[in-house]
Write a protein that holds these residues in place. Structure first.
Motif, PDB file in Angstrom:
ATOM      1  N   TYR A 137      24.803  11.815 101.417  1.00  0.00           N
ATOM      2  CA  TYR A 137      24.252  13.038 102.001  1.00  0.00           C
ATOM      3  C   TYR A 137      25.187  14.224 101.790  1.00  0.00           C
ATOM      4  O   TYR A 137      26.395  14.124 102.057  1.00  0.00           O
ATOM      5  N   ASN A 138      24.638  15.338 101.297  1.00  0.00           N
ATOM      6  CA  ASN A 138      25.453  16.563 101.184  1.00  0.00           C
ATOM      7  C   ASN A 138      24.633  17.806 101.541  1.00  0.00           C
ATOM      8  O   ASN A 138      24.735  18.840 100.903  1.00  0.00           O
ATOM      9  N   GLY A 139      23.837  17.670 102.597  1.00  0.00           N
ATOM     10  CA  GLY A 139      23.027  18.800 103.052  1.00  0.00           C
ATOM     11  C   GLY A 139      23.797  19.728 103.973  1.00  0.00           C
ATOM     12  O   GLY A 139      24.940  19.460 104.345  1.00  0.00           O
ATOM     13  N   PRO A 140      23.177  20.841 104.368  1.00  0.00           N
ATOM     14  CA  PRO A 140      23.839  21.838 105.201  1.00  0.00           C
ATOM     15  C   PRO A 140      23.979  21.445 106.670  1.00  0.00           C
ATOM     16  O   PRO A 140      24.795  22.001 107.389  1.00  0.00           O
ATOM     17  N   THR A 141      23.169  20.495 107.140  1.00  0.00           N
ATOM     18  CA  THR A 141      23.264  20.064 108.540  1.00  0.00           C
ATOM     19  C   THR A 141      24.517  19.224 108.738  1.00  0.00           C
ATOM     20  O   THR A 141      24.795  18.314 107.961  1.00  0.00           O
ATOM     21  N   ASP A 142      25.276  19.528 109.781  1.00  0.00           N
ATOM     22  CA  ASP A 142      26.519  18.801 110.033  1.00  0.00           C
ATOM     23  C   ASP A 142      26.217  17.340 110.356  1.00  0.00           C
ATOM     24  O   ASP A 142      25.240  17.036 111.040  1.00  0.00           O
ATOM     25  N   SER A 143      27.055  16.464 109.849  1.00  0.00           N
ATOM     26  CA  SER A 143      26.847  15.031 110.060  1.00  0.00           C
ATOM     27  C   SER A 143      28.198  14.322 110.066  1.00  0.00           C
ATOM     28  O   SER A 143      29.184  14.818 109.529  1.00  0.00           O
ATOM     29  N   GLU A 144      28.233  13.153 110.692  1.00  0.00           N
ATOM     30  CA  GLU A 144      29.448  12.350 110.721  1.00  0.00           C
ATOM     31  C   GLU A 144      29.780  11.849 109.317  1.00  0.00           C
ATOM     32  O   GLU A 144      28.961  11.919 108.407  1.00  0.00           O
ATOM     33  N   ASP A 145      30.997  11.324 109.153  1.00  0.00           N
ATOM     34  CA  ASP A 145      31.394  10.772 107.855  1.00  0.00           C
ATOM     35  C   ASP A 145      30.436   9.684 107.410  1.00  0.00           C
ATOM     36  O   ASP A 145      30.062   9.611 106.239  1.00  0.00           O
ATOM     37  N   SER A 146      30.062   8.830 108.355  1.00  0.00           N
ATOM     38  CA  SER A 146      29.118   7.764 108.015  1.00  0.00           C
ATOM     39  C   SER A 146      28.261   7.427 109.223  1.00  0.00           C
ATOM     40  O   SER A 146      28.706   7.547 110.370  1.00  0.00           O
ATOM     41  N   GLN A 147      27.035   7.049 108.951  1.00  0.00           N
ATOM     42  CA  GLN A 147      26.086   6.627 109.979  1.00  0.00           C
ATOM     43  C   GLN A 147      25.278   5.456 109.443  1.00  0.00           C
ATOM     44  O   GLN A 147      25.075   5.337 108.231  1.00  0.00           O
TER      45      GLN A 147
END
Length: 316
Positions: free
Chosen positions: A137-147
């Protein structure tokens, strides 16, 4: 309301067009799922699994191709060391990846069983490669390192499920999963390329110019430099397709959020009107009751019906 209807029509046309066309390749698939150049695929596999394979011939691409009447095509799937790997790239946050992976896996395993001439009706257990489902994932919404997303999260009934699919999502945006990106230079370079496209796009360049500027910005020593430059026109076309869909997804989400807010406001307004109507109904009942009592009293003291009718309009 007219403005929202117009916006919905524009969004519908925007997202309908790609679905009516033959499924297009993405830059991620172009780099990491190319059967004619499996070096990057092998490097990505090694980085994800902490392995050290060196022979590209160990990889067998199993990506779903064009299927008549079935508009599905996964990004990259390949077989190596008895593992069936499903790699997806997402530029928008999507917790429904397990559902999609289940669909992709069913088709890929069906093809595998046919090629291997396995008999699923046999009295003995057939042996299949172990599935590994990964999303980058490399979208603009912030996300954890891994899910980790699970198929069971999509089921209405939270009881124990007989089917489960798990998908690990790695955030490959700048500043995330440094160890993974350092282990796979092409992935890190691709992540930086995507970041630059967004940066130039937000700086005021039109999308095509932003993509070309991002290609020019790839360092000369980068492993993806040559393939990106030699296929500049194709890469530009794929990027435009991806970013148009990404933009559509963002606009659709915003539109849906607005519609939810409007629906909530209407619900509250209707609730208020319902309460107001209930109050008016009670008030009418109270007035009618008092009127009836007044008529009874007037009659009791000898006032004629004609006089009462003049005062109240009716004596019923």
């Amino acid at each position: 309301m007219a403005k929202n209807t117009s916006r919905r029509k524009k969004i519908f046309r925007l997202v309908q067009a790609p679905w009516k066309r033959e499924y297009k390749d993405t830059v991620f698939r172009f780099l990491f799922g190319n059967p004619d150049n499996l070096k990057f695929t092998l490097m990505l596999y090694n980085a994800v699994n902490n392995t050290s394979y060196t022979d590209e011939r160990d990889i067998e691409i199993t990506t779903i191709g064009k299927v008549v009447h079935i508009k599905i095509k996964n990004d990259v799937s390949f077989l190596i060391d008895s593992r069936m790997n499903f790699y997806e790239h997402q530029s928008t946050y999507n917790p429904n990846m397990p559902v999609r992976m289940m669909i992709y896996a069913a088709k890929v395993y069906s093809n595998y069983i046919t090629r291997q001439k396995l008999n699923i009706y046999s009295s003995s257990v057939i042996k299949l490669p172990v599935p590994k489902c990964i999303c980058f994932y490399n979208g603009p919404t912030d996300s954890e390192d891994s899910q980790v997303f699970k198929l069971s999260d999509s089921f209405d009934n939270k009881g124990e499920s007989d089917i489960e699919v798990s998908v690990t999502m790695y955030n490959i945006n700048t500043g995330h999963n440094k160890e993974l990106l350092n282990s796979c230079r092409p992935l890190a370079e691709y992540s930086e390329f995507v970041n630059n496209v967004r940066k130039y796009d937000q700086s005021g360049y039109n999308l095509s110019a932003a993509i070309n500027k991002a290609i020019d910005a790839i360092p000369d020593e980068a492993m993806i430099k040559t393939v990106m430059e030699e296929n500049r026109l194709e890469v530009t076309g794929m990027c435009i397709e991806e970013y148009t869909q990404e933009w559509a997804d963002i606009v659709i989400k915003k539109e849906m959020d607005e519609l939810k807010d409007q629906n909530q406001e209407l619900t509250e307004e209707n609730k208020g009107l319902t309460e107001k109507n209930r109050g008016l109904t009670e008030e009418i009942k109270r007035v009618e009751s008092e009127r009836s009592k007044a008529i009874e009293i007037l009659r009791a003291i000898g006032v004629s019906d004609e006089s009462i009718r003049k005062a109240y309009g009716s004596v019923d």
